[in-house]
Structure formats: structure tokens, C-alpha cells
Design an enzyme around this catalytic site. Structure first.
Site, PDB file in Angstrom:
ATOM      1  N   ASP A  44      -9.011  -5.135   2.239  1.00 47.14           N
ATOM      2  CA  ASP A  44      -7.774  -5.819   1.842  1.00 47.14           C
ATOM      3  C   ASP A  44      -7.774  -7.277   2.284  1.00 47.14           C
ATOM      4  OD1 ASP A  44      -6.632  -3.571   0.692  1.00 47.14           O
ATOM      5  OD2 ASP A  44      -5.854  -2.852   2.601  1.00 47.14           O
ATOM      6  N   ASP A  52       0.855  -1.183   0.000  1.00 44.24           N
ATOM      7  CA  ASP A  52       0.000   0.000   0.000  1.00 44.24           C
ATOM      8  C   ASP A  52       0.888   1.229   0.000  1.00 44.24           C
ATOM      9  OD1 ASP A  52      -2.299  -1.260   0.116  1.00 44.24           O
ATOM     10  OD2 ASP A  52      -2.866  -0.752   2.159  1.00 44.24           O
ATOM     11  N   ASP A  77      -4.306  -2.543   5.073  1.00 42.18           N
ATOM     12  CA  ASP A  77      -4.784  -2.035   6.364  1.00 42.18           C
ATOM     13  C   ASP A  77      -6.305  -1.999   6.415  1.00 42.18           C
ATOM     14  OD1 ASP A  77      -5.177  -0.059   4.565  1.00 42.18           O
ATOM     15  OD2 ASP A  77      -3.934   1.441   5.544  1.00 42.18           O
TER      16      ASP A  77
END
EC number: 7.2.2.10
Length: 1188
Positions: A807, A482, A803
């Protein structure tokens, strides 16, 4: 169902209820029966029995807005009546139970039996001396009183060494379990939840939540207790963990207000009043049921498993898993992660079994190392069995031919016990060969290495939830990261600003803006953001203000403060419950909107979100005096070019803030989202900076040097993403790479029907470095595509960071999932393998280092172990065949075996990692455990040791001018000759242990030796013990004390190992063509059919065991140990020794062929094939030979 089977459990609670009936207006049972209702039933019951949610709050003496007062006596009273918010874990196993489990090992049982027979026979004296003559030479030695006295020593010594092995194993299991529990409690303590007490929002450990608390729930939370919704915005809950329904359930106070523990908030936010905690919550009830039924289940399962597997260790593993299962409950917020045991009782056990099966097949091939070790262990075990059988047969035949054919002696009944004694001795020699052949230290080394790494990784901010993730990480070839919070600091600050037709490169003075625009802007930001998001004063003087809640919103609130205004008074004026409607942010909308009712009855909606998305919905924009003017499509294009793109190219995230007014009459149709979220008026565009973490570029460079491709997957605008990727060093100008957004990505990988095609995917992913504006499904598709790809030589091993709640699927699919400890939602942590406690990308690099270190530690140990085994087995075998007696006695062998194995595994498995580990490419899934360099070292050192030992054995007496120990009659005391052989053998192992510290052909074997105090103390400790054994071991160890000169010679020959090691290192691998083949062929086609089937079966059994409780922590440890122990019908040894022993009959080439088989990890390719249809082709095609 719950009430009946748990009636005894609740009797106590009911007594409490009578005592405290006056205290609160409803009892535990009332609340439980209320929580069992759903939908309109629940609303009706609430209304009729309690007068709605307000009435329920009154009875429970709590305020829907201010919460409980937080007074201690009140909290204690609530805990006493309604219970605490935790589910008690199962009791750990006692040390004695673990000892009993360790005793179930097949090799140990064989040894115990042999030792007992030997002991029994040593106390048996054949009747009458006369028979002795007629029994021939055989009897002469046996009857001598010296031997008779000492006969029991060997049996006793074997039993003693078995006791040592068992205690070491049990202690290891015990400490492992203790560590696991420690980890659990650490995870628990970190689990906090937002609760309102005394009008203040505070973070509370989940176990502290009591009935009557008002909890604030938001997107991504895992609910810690049952509750009733007081007020919610756009709330959607995933209740699949309790009901098995995958559709998200919409919750609202007037239609379906019941919220259950262990369910996930997938969208929206709200407040709930806690109505049941711990064992009284819906999840708790199920767990109590599981707990009650567990005793009988376990017995049944144990029996069933043992039968179906024919393996003795299954029970052990499954207990471990069950137990971890219980513990996991606690961990999950004290609410349960019902995912691990979906409702077995009522809703379809069938379907979830199938589900489980699916999941576990893909998880099976998780750990590369386990696959390779199991393979090796099976082959080593078979070779060991073969060798020991051959040894026994040769000894028996030799004895029989010598006595009954050559000497033509008759078999007399009175001689039978004497002959039996001989045969038992031969059997013991055979078992000893088997014992030495098998590296018992292997499971120990793996366990120690993993446990040690996990402990140390905790200090490096990696909280490992699944043990084998640590080792898989060492093989990672790709990391999909990310952007926000991992590569960047996740501290958002507004730095640029466009309003009133002006682009300000820094935040302007509030006087510059028109008062009208300023007013609208401040209201839009203050009201249209989660009220839980705040900016608090810094903890330390001079520090930065503390950002709480959503970081992007914090950046916007920071802008309000920079414009010298305050958001709090506005929020106080319009509290959360007065908000008319909220459209919360989600990955589809990419915007958030809040509707408020104005004093004249009309409505105003404030909206904010990704600038290109919100601007598309704007038809007006505020001019410099704060009046709306028309905003045409061509103005939009110009704005994108002149404002948004320049901001994005500097790496800023652009947020557009807008509003829209609606008439009060007729009221708009709020559910028609598309109509509502259109025709907006833009107020401003804000450029928010999220600076790159200073340590990230360096960490990414290390990854690239280590052969790991880093890809960035983000929801941000493509220009922002590209700018950040350049700053991080993920892409370098001038390289051939792809930066695309989610739309383009899907266009390239899907066919006309919209299905993902692997061929198309294979064209995209190798060059892809940045995927922007991606949805969670894109992330999952990318990870799956890379893992399933057969384009490269090796299957890719992918790590993913995440997070958000969305996800979860990608984290589960990846080989290693990293969740963020600080910013991560509970859902993400649940799906992950490792939690980054500091949310920092550089911690991932540390995980790679530790992972590679585990792999190398195991290889170091293997290299050392296999050398000892090859030599010991060949010496015992040839010695037995030529001199009818092994030069290394059973007890000496056990000392070499036990101490060298156990201590060496400690010494070599605790080597700390060095930066140099990151300077090589990943090994990949198909690389054999034993590389060509290692093969060269093993064979090289083996040759040296064999030459020395055979020279000493056949010429030692002339060299040292002592009596020969060969063919000595049985009663003779221990000879100096054989003592020298034993001592020299041990010295060579000690110095070879130092050689084994390096496995890549490095010259300096002492490099960093003092950084590992365990290693140094073990080497010196073993040396000291050896002196004691030789000088004072006497009869039990068959040792004769040596003088200083002979000691010096033994040590000198041992030191020769270090010199010889340098000689071996000088031989280039390229010269040894045959070795190179041995080191790296993955010849799957060489495996005979049975082997393939065997592997298949092994996987199925493993699956059955593995799914008992989905916790892979235990699977990591237990499975490495259990799997290797399970193969212990032959308990893992080395097929090297197979190679070594056949050396006398076959050419060197065939020997290395043998080695090839040892290490060919077809285990892995098989499981690959099972897990995905796409990779079947890869598994069946003959694998290509990689570079050495």
C-alpha cells in the site's frame, strides 16, 4: 570510505575489542568488513573465515535455532562490545538560539531601529534655548520638560513589547520541538521486532536487539539491524533505500545471505542472525558520515539559502529539518530510514536530487491552508506597507507645508535636531500603523491550533506524523478504505465449511468427517501457515483467545482447534527448518504453498488461498470417504454457485485448502511455479467471518453527511466485498453505484495500448463505491485518478488507509495516508501521514473533525484579527491626517496588537471541536479563507467601531463634558478624552472576541463557551489588565485614570458589539450581492502577471527548503510559521485594511473587490498546475463560481 572518516569513532571500539578478545570469536571490525561484502563474495568469506553461518553463530556464542539465552550479563557484555542498537540524535537547539532566530524578523528589526532612534533623540537636548523662537511652533512643544522627561518612555515601551514578542515566539518553537521529540520517542517505543531468545519467540523493542540475536523476519518488516540469513523462504528485499536500485533482491542462505538495516522485506520470511547494530550497521555508518559532514554543510547551506532566497528565516527552517532528519533515524527502528537521505556520497546524488524534486512538487500543494494564508499574508503585508508609507508622507508634508510654506520659516541649522525629532515621531506612527496592520498572531494561531489538535488527536488514536495532514484532513472529499481490520474487527473465525460433498453452515463435529480428510486438513493448515502465527490463551479469564500473526491463518488454526485437534505437535514434528520449499503468499499469487519431504522420499505440497483462484488449479476433490475424485470444470461452476457465492454473499471470506503429491525421483523443477501449482486435490473450502466493527456504520454515515465519499478497496471476492459494504452502509440498495473487481476496473480505464486514460477514469470513479480483488497498483491508480481528475468543480482531496507493504505507493500519493498502528507493516507506517493506533475507521472521522476545527479556528481568529486591524489602521491613519497625531498612541497600539493578537490566537485556536462540524460539506481547495459571512461580520463590526470611535474623537468632549484632547500641545499630560477612546476601543475588541467564536452566522455566540476554560480566562485576564493600564498606566501608556461612570460607558459601548452582532446576523447574505462575490470569487485571471511569477518563485524556494529532511512534521509547523514569517518583509497584515483605508476614496464595491483578491487562492491552483500536467488546463481555465 566508512572506516577512514570514522577512525576516531572506532578507536574506542577497538580498545574494547582488545579487552574482550577472549569473550567472542570476532570483533566489531571483523563483522563490519564481513557486512560490506555482497553475494557470492560474502558466501565464500563466511565459509573460509568462519566455517559458514553455523561457525559464525558458534563464535558469537548463539544458537541458530534457540537464539541467545537472554541472561542479563551476557546482553550487557554484547552491548558493551558491539554497541547498542540506536543512533544518537542531534542535540536540540537551545532557547537562546531560538530567541536569536526570532529576532531575525524584518518587522521587529524595523521597530527596534525606530525605538533606538527615538530613545537616542529623547536624550538629546538641542543647544541653547534661543533657537527655539526662530524654529516656530514646532519647537515650542518639544522642549517642554514634561515631554523631555517622558520622551524615552515610548522608545523603551516599544523595545519591551519587541522582547515580549520574541520570547513568545521562541518559547513556542521550543515547546514545539519538545513535543516533536516526545512524539518521536513514542513512535520508537512502539517499534518492536520478533526475536528468538531461549527457544521462545518474543517481541522486543528494536533498541534492545544485540549482536548474536536470532531475528524472525517476515513480509512488510523494516530490518532493524544488519544480519546474515540463516534460513529463508522465498525472501525478496527492497534495498533501494541503500543502493538506489528499485529491483527487489532475492536472498537465500547459500547465494546472497547479507541483510542490511533500513531495507524492506517485500516478500517471504526467514530467520537472520544479527551481526551489526546501531552505528556499526550499514545505515549507521552512513549516518555517522552525515553527522560528521554536517557542521560545515550546514554553514554552507545556510549562507547559500539566505542569499538565494533573500529570506531571513530559511536557516531556521533548514536546521529544524536537518535536526528532525537526525531524529527520524532513531525512530526508524533505530535502523535508518535511508529514504530521507539516500546515499549522497557514493551512488548518484544527481538522480536522487531529481527524484526529490519530483516528489516535493507533488507534496508542495499538500496543505490548502498554508497556500491560502501565504497569499493572504503577502497581500496584507503590501497593503500595510502602502498605508504606513502614505501616513508618514502625509504627516511630513503637512508639517513641512505648515512650517515652511504657510509660516514661511527658514530652515535653520540649530533647528535640525528638533525637526528630526518630529520626523522620527512621524516615522514611529508609520511603523505603528504597519505593526497593527500585520497580524503577527496569524502564524501563532496556526501553530497553536495545529499543535493543540495534534496533542488532542493522540487521545483519539491518531498519531500524526506530518503536521499539515491534520488540517488537510478537514478538506477531505473522499476516503478510500481497506476492508480488513479497518471496517472489520480483523478477528477471523471460521463459521462455515464445505468438505466431503457437504456444506456445513456451522463447524461440524470432527466425527462427521472421514479420518483421512481430517488428517490431511489438519496437516495442511498446521504446516502451510507461518509458524509465527499462533493462537494463545486469553489475557483475561473469559476473554477471547489471543490471535498472533496473520489473522486469516489464525482463523484456520482456530478451525483446527474447533475440530478438537492441535496444530503445535505437528509443527514440533516438522520444524520450520525442515520445510523443503515455501511459496509465500503475495498479492500476485493470492495463495501460499509449502512442500515437505515424506519419509519414503516423495514430496507433498499443501496449498491454501482465495477459493476461486485455488479451485481453478484443482483437478480432483476429496469425497465423503476421503478419496480423491475427478473435479471437472462443470463441477467447479456448480461449486462456485452453490457454495462459494452463498458464503461470499453473507460477507464471508472463502479459503480453499488443497494438496498435491510429487514423486521423489526425478525431483520436480520447483522453480517452474505454474507447473507445480496445478493439478491439486481440493480438501475443503472454509468460510471465514470477519465481523464489521460495531461503530463503523455510524462513522460512515457521519462521513456521508459531511460530504465525504467512502470507497472500499479490498483484495476480497466481489460478493464478500459487496455484502460487507452494505453492512457498513457504504452502499444502499437502490442507489446508483458501481461495484467492480480489479479486472473490470482496468478494462474500463485503460485504452487499447494498456495505458490509463484520465477521460475513461473520470467515467468510472464518481460512481465507484467498491473495488474488489484489487491489486496494490489498482489502488494507486484509483487514488491518482481521483486526485488528477478535473471533472468536478473542486480538485478532490483523498485520504487512503493501508496496512500492507504494497500500500506504500497509494499512501504516499494520497493527500493524507492513514497507516494501521496494530496490523500495519513498518513500510506502510513509513509512507503514511497519520497512524491509527487502534486501526479503527471511526478514528478517521475524528481526524476529519479535528481538521475542520483547525480550519475554523484560523477563520475565527482571522475574523477577529481583521476587524481589529481595519479599525486600528483607519483610526491611526485618519487621526494622523486630521489632527497630526494618532488618537491611539504607539504604546497603546502595541498593547492592542501584542496582547490581542497573542492572547486571541490562544483563545480562539483552542476551541474544542463539536459534532456540528460534520454537518457541513468540505470547504474544498478553492474556497477563499474569508467567506461571505465573515466578510459581512468584519465590515459590519468595523463600521460600528469606527462610528463609535470617530464620534468620541470629534464630539467626545461635549458628550462627557471634559477637555478636548485634540490638538493638545505636545507637553500636555494624557487626556481623559483620549483615554476614553482607547478604553472603549479595547472593550469593543473584548466583546467582539466573543462574537468571533462563530463564523457561520450562528445566533448564539455563547454556545459551549464554558467548555473552553482558556477562552474564559483570557477574556477576564485581558479585562483585568486593561483596568490596571487605564488606572495606573499613566505616562507610558498615555492614560488618565477614569471614574466609575466613564468606565460604565466604555463597557456599555463594548457590550453594544454583542447586540450589533445580532443585527449583522439578521442581514441575509443574499441581500449583499457584492459581498457574496467578494467572499467567493477565485478570480485567478484577475491576478497581474507579476503575481503569478512571484508565486512560481515562491514555490521553487519552498521546495529547496522543504526537502532538507523529508519529515513533514517540521514542515507542517515550521513551514506555516516560516512561510508566513518569511513574507514578513511586510509581516502579514490584512489587505482589509487596505480596503478599509481606501474607503474614503473609493466606493464600497471596490473595497470588496480588494477583499476578493486577498482571499483568492491562486497559490493553490498554481501549485496544482505544477504538480500534474493534467491539471494545467484546469488552472488556466477561468474557475467556475461555486455556491456560497
Amino acid at each position: 570510505m566508512g572506516d577512514m572518516s570514522n577512525s576516531d569513532f572506532y578507536a574506542k571500539n577497538q580498545r574494547n575489542e582488545e579487552n574482550h578478545a577472549a569473550g567472542f570469536g570476532c570483533s566489531v571490525m571483523d563483522l563490519r568488513s564481513l557486512m560490506e561484502l555482497r553475494g557470492t563474495e560474502a558466501v565464500v568469506k563466511l565459509q573460509e573465515d568462519y566455517g559458514g553461518i553455523e561457525g559464525l553463530c558458534k563464535r558469537l556464542k548463539t544458537s541458530p535455532t534457540e537464539g541467545l539465552t537472554g541472561a542479563l550479563p551476557d546482553l550487557d557484555k554484547r552491548k558493551e562490545i558491539y554497541g547498542k542498537n540506536l543512533i544518537p540524535p542531534k542535540k536540540p537547539k537551545t532557547f537562546l538560539q531560538l530567541v536569536w532566530e526570532a529576532l531575525q524578523d524584518v518587522t521587529l528589526i524595523i521597530l527596534e531601529l525606530a525605538a533606538l532612534i527615538s530613545l537616542g533623540l529623547s536624550f538629546y537636548h538641542p543647544p541653547g534655548e534661543s533657537g527655539g523662537e526662530s524654529c516656530g511652533a514646532a519647537a515650542a512643544g518639544v522642549e517642554d520638560e514634561g515631554e523631555a522627561d517622558a520622551g524615552w518612555i515610548e522608545g523603551a515601551a516599544i523595545l519591551l513589547s519587541v522582547v515580549c514578542v520574541v520570547l513568545v515566539t521562541a518559547f513556542n518553537d521550543w515547546s514545539k520541538e519538545k513535543q516533536f521529540r516526545g512524539l518521536q520517542s513514542r513512535i520508537e517505543q512502539e517499534q518492536k521486532f520478533q526475536v528468538v531468545r531461549g527457544s521462545q519467540v518474543i517481541q522486543l523493542p528494536v533498541a534492545e536487539i544485540v549482536v548474536g540475536d536470532i531475528a524472525q523476519i517476515k513480509y512488510g518488516d523494516l530490518l532493524p539491524a544488519d544480519g546474515v540469513l540463516i534460513q529463508g523462504n522465498d525472501l525478496k528485499i527492497d534495498e533501494s533505500s541503500l543502493t538506489g536500485e528499485s529491483d527487489h533482491v532475492k536472498k537465500c542462505a547459500d547465494k546472497d545471505p547479507m541483510l542490511l538495516s533500513g531495507t524492506h522485506v517485500m516478500e517471504g520470511s526467514g530467520r537472520m542472525m544479527v551481526s551489526a547494530v546501531g552505528v556499526n550497521s550499514q545505515t549507521g555508518i552512513i549516518f555517522t558520515l552525515l553527522g560528521a559532514g554536517e557542521g560545515e554543510e550546514e554553514k554552507k547551506e545556510k549562507k547559500g539559502e539566505a542569499v538565494e532566497d533573500g529570506h531571513q528565516n530559511t536557516g531556521k527552517m533548514q536546521d529544524g529539518n536537518m535536526e528532525s532528519n537526525q531524529i527520524k533515524v532513531k525512530k526508524q527502528d533505530g535502523a535508518a530510514a535511508m529514504e530521507m537521505q539516500p546515499l549522497k556520497s557514493a551512488e548518484g546524488g544527481e538522480s536522487d536530487e531529481k527524484e526529490k524534486k519530483k516528489v516535493s512538487v507533488s507534496k508542495k500543494e499538500k496543505s490548502v491552508l498554508q497556500g491560502k494564508l501565504t497569499k493572504l499574508a503577502v497581500q496584507i503585508g503590501k497593503a500595510g506597507l502602502l498605508m504606513s508609507a502614505v501616513t508618514v508622507i502625509i504627516l511630513v508634508l503637512f508639517f513641512a507645508i505648515d512650517n515652511f510654506v504657510l509660516q514661511k520659516l527658514p530652515w535653520l541649522p540649530e533647528c535640525t535636531p528638533i525637526y528630526v525629532q518630529y520626523f522620527v515621531k512621524f516615522f514611529i506612527i508609520g511603523v505603528t500603523v504597519l505593526v497593527v496592520a500585520v497580524p503577527e498572531g496569524l502564524p501563532l494561531a496556526v501553530t497553536i491550533s495545529l499543535a493543540y489538535s495534534v496533542k488532542k488527536m493522540m487521545k483519539d488514536n491518531n498519531l500524526v506524523r506530518h503536521l499539515d495532514a491534520c488540517e488537510t484532513m478537514g478538506n477531505a472529499t473522499a476516503i478510500c478504505s481497506d476492508k480488513t481490520g479497518t471496517l472489520t474487527t480483523n478477528r477471523m473465525t471460521a463459521v462455515q465449511f464445505y468438505a466431503g460433498d457437504m456444506h456445513y453452515k456451522e463447524i461440524p463435529d470432527p466425527g462427521v468427517l472421514s479420518p483421512k480428510s481430517l488428517e490431511l486438513l489438519v496437516n495442511a493448515i498446521s504446516i502451510n501457515s507461518a509458524y509465527t502465527t499462533k493462537i494463545l490463551p486469553p489475557d483475561k479469564e473469559g476473554g477471547l483467545p489471543k490471535q498472533v500473526g496473520n489473522k486469516t491463518e489464525c482463523g484456520l488454526l482456530g478451525l483446527v482447534l474447533d475440530l478438537k485437534r492441535d496444530y503445535q505437535p505437528i509443527r514440533n514434528q516438522i520444524p520450520e527448518e525442515k520445510l523443503y520449499k515455501v511459496y509465500t503468499f503475495n498479492s500476485v499469487r493470492k495463495s501460499m504453498s509449502t512442500v515437505t519431504k515424506l519419509s519414503d522420499g516423495s514430496f507433498r505440497m499443501y496449498s491454501k488461498g482465495a477459493s476461486e483462484i485455488v479451485l481453478k488449479k484443482c483437478s480432483h476433490i476429496l469425497n465423503e470417504v476421503g478419496e480423491p475424485r475427478v473435479f471437472r470444470p462443470r463441477d467447479k461452476d456448480e461449486m462456485v454457485k452453490k457454495v462459494i457465492e452463498p458464503m461470499a454473499c453473507e460477507g464471508l471470506r472463502t479459503i480453499c485448502v488443497g494438496y498435491r503429491d510429487f514423486p521423489g525421483d526425478p525431483e520436480p523443477k520447483w522453480d517452474d511455479e505454474n507447473a507445480i501449482l496445478s493439478d491439486l486435490t481440493a480438501i475443503c473450502v472454509v468460510g471465514i467471518e470477519d465481523p464489521v466493527r460495531p461503530e463503523v456504520p455510524d462513522a460512515i454515515m457521519k462521513c456521508q453527511r459531511a460530504g465525504i465519499t467512502v470507497r472500499m478497496v479490498t483484495g476480497d471476492n466481489i460478493n464478500t466485498a459487496r455484502a460487507i459494504a452494505i453492512k457498513c452502509g457504504i452502499i444502499h440498495p437502490g442507489e446508483d453505484f458501481l461495484c467492480i473487481d480489479g479486472k473490470e476496473f482496468n478494462r474500463r480505464i485503460r485504452n487499447e495500448k494498456g495505458e490509463v486514460e484520465q477521460e475513461r477514469m473520470d467515467k468510472v470513479w464518481p460512481k465507484l463505491r467498491v473495488l474488489a480483488r484489487s491489486s496494490p497498483t489498482d489502488k494507486h491508480t484509483l487514488v491518482k485518478g481521483i486526485i488528477d481528475s478535473t471533472a468536478g468543480e473542486q480538485r478532490q482531496v483523498v485520504a487512503v488507509t493501508g496496512d500492507g507493504t504494497n500500500d506504500g505507493p497509494a499512501l504516499k500519493k494520497a493527500d493524507v495516508g492513514f497507516a494501521m498502528g496494530i496490523a500495519g507493516t513498518d513500510v506502510a507506517k513509513e509512507a503514511s501521514d497519520i497512524i491509527l493506533t487502534d486501526d479503527n475507521f471511526s478514528s478517521i472521522v475524528k481526524a476529519v473533525m479535528w481538521g475542520r476545527n483547525v480550519y475554523d479556528s484560523i477563520s475565527k481568529f482571522l475574523q477577529f484579527q481583521l476587524t481589529v486591524n481595519v479599525v486600528a489602521v483607519i483610526v491611526a491613519f485618519t487621526g494622523a491626517c486630521i489632527t497630526q497625531d494618532s488618537p491611539l498612541k504607539a504604546v497603546q497600539m502595541l498593547w492592542v496588537n501584542l496582547i490581542m493578537d497573542t492572547f486571541a490566537s490562544l483563545a480562539l485556536a483552542t476551541e474544542p471541536p463539536t459534532e456540528s462540524l460534520l454537518k457541513r460539506k468540505p470547504y474544498g481547495r478553492n474556497k477563499p479563507l474569508i467567506s461571505s459571512t465573515m466578510t459581512k461580520n468584519i465590515l459590519g463590526h468595523g463600521v460600528y467601531q469606527l462610528v463609535i470611535i470617530f464620534t468620541l474623537l470629534f464630539a467626545g468632549e461635549q458628550i462627557f463634558d471634559i477637555d478636548s484632547g485634540r490638538n493638545a500641545p505636545l507637553h500636555s499630560p494624557p487626556s481623559e478624552h483620549y483615554t476614553i477612546i482607547f478604553n472603549t476601543f479595547v472593550m469593543m475588541q473584548l466583546f467582539n472576541e466573543i462574537n468571533a467564536r462563530k463564523i457561520h452566522g450562528e445566533r448564539n455566540v455563547f454556545d459551549g463557551i464554558f467548555r473552553n476554560p482558556i477562552f474564559c480566562s483570557i477574556v477576564f485576564g485581558t479585562f483585568a489588565m486593561q483596568i490596571v493600564i487605564v488606572q495606573f498606566g499613566g505616562k507610558p501608556f498615555s492614560c488618565q485614570p477614569l471614574d466609575l461612570e466613564k468606565w460604565m460607558w466604555c463597557v456599555f459601548l463594548g457590550l453594544g458589539e454583542l447586540v450589533w452582532g445580532q443585527v449583522i446576523a439578521s442581514v441575509p447574505n443574499a441581500r449583499l450581492r457584492f459581498l457574496r462575490r467578494a467572499g467567493q470569487l477565485t478570480r485567478k485571471d484577475e491576478l497581474p502577471e507579476e503575481d503569478v511569477n512571484e508565486d512560481n518563485e515562491e514555490i521553487d524556494h519552498a521546495e529547496r527548503e522543504l526537502r532538507r529532511g523529508q519529515i513533514l512534521w517540521f514542515r507542517g509547523l515550521n513551514r506555516i510559521q516560516t512561510q508566513i514569517d518569511v513574507v514578513n518583509t511586510f509581516k502579514s497584515g490584512t489587505s482589509f485594511q487596505g480596503a478599509g483605508a481606501l474607503r474614503r476614496q473609493s466606493s464600497t464595491t471596490s473595497q470588496t473587490q480588494d477583499v476578493t483578491n486577498v482571499s483568492s487562492p491562486s497559490h493553490v491552483s498554481l501549485s496544482n498546475a505544477l504538480s500534474s500536467p493534467t491539471s494545467t488546463t484546469a488552472a488556466t481555465a477561468p474557475p467556475t463560481t461555486g455556491q456560497c
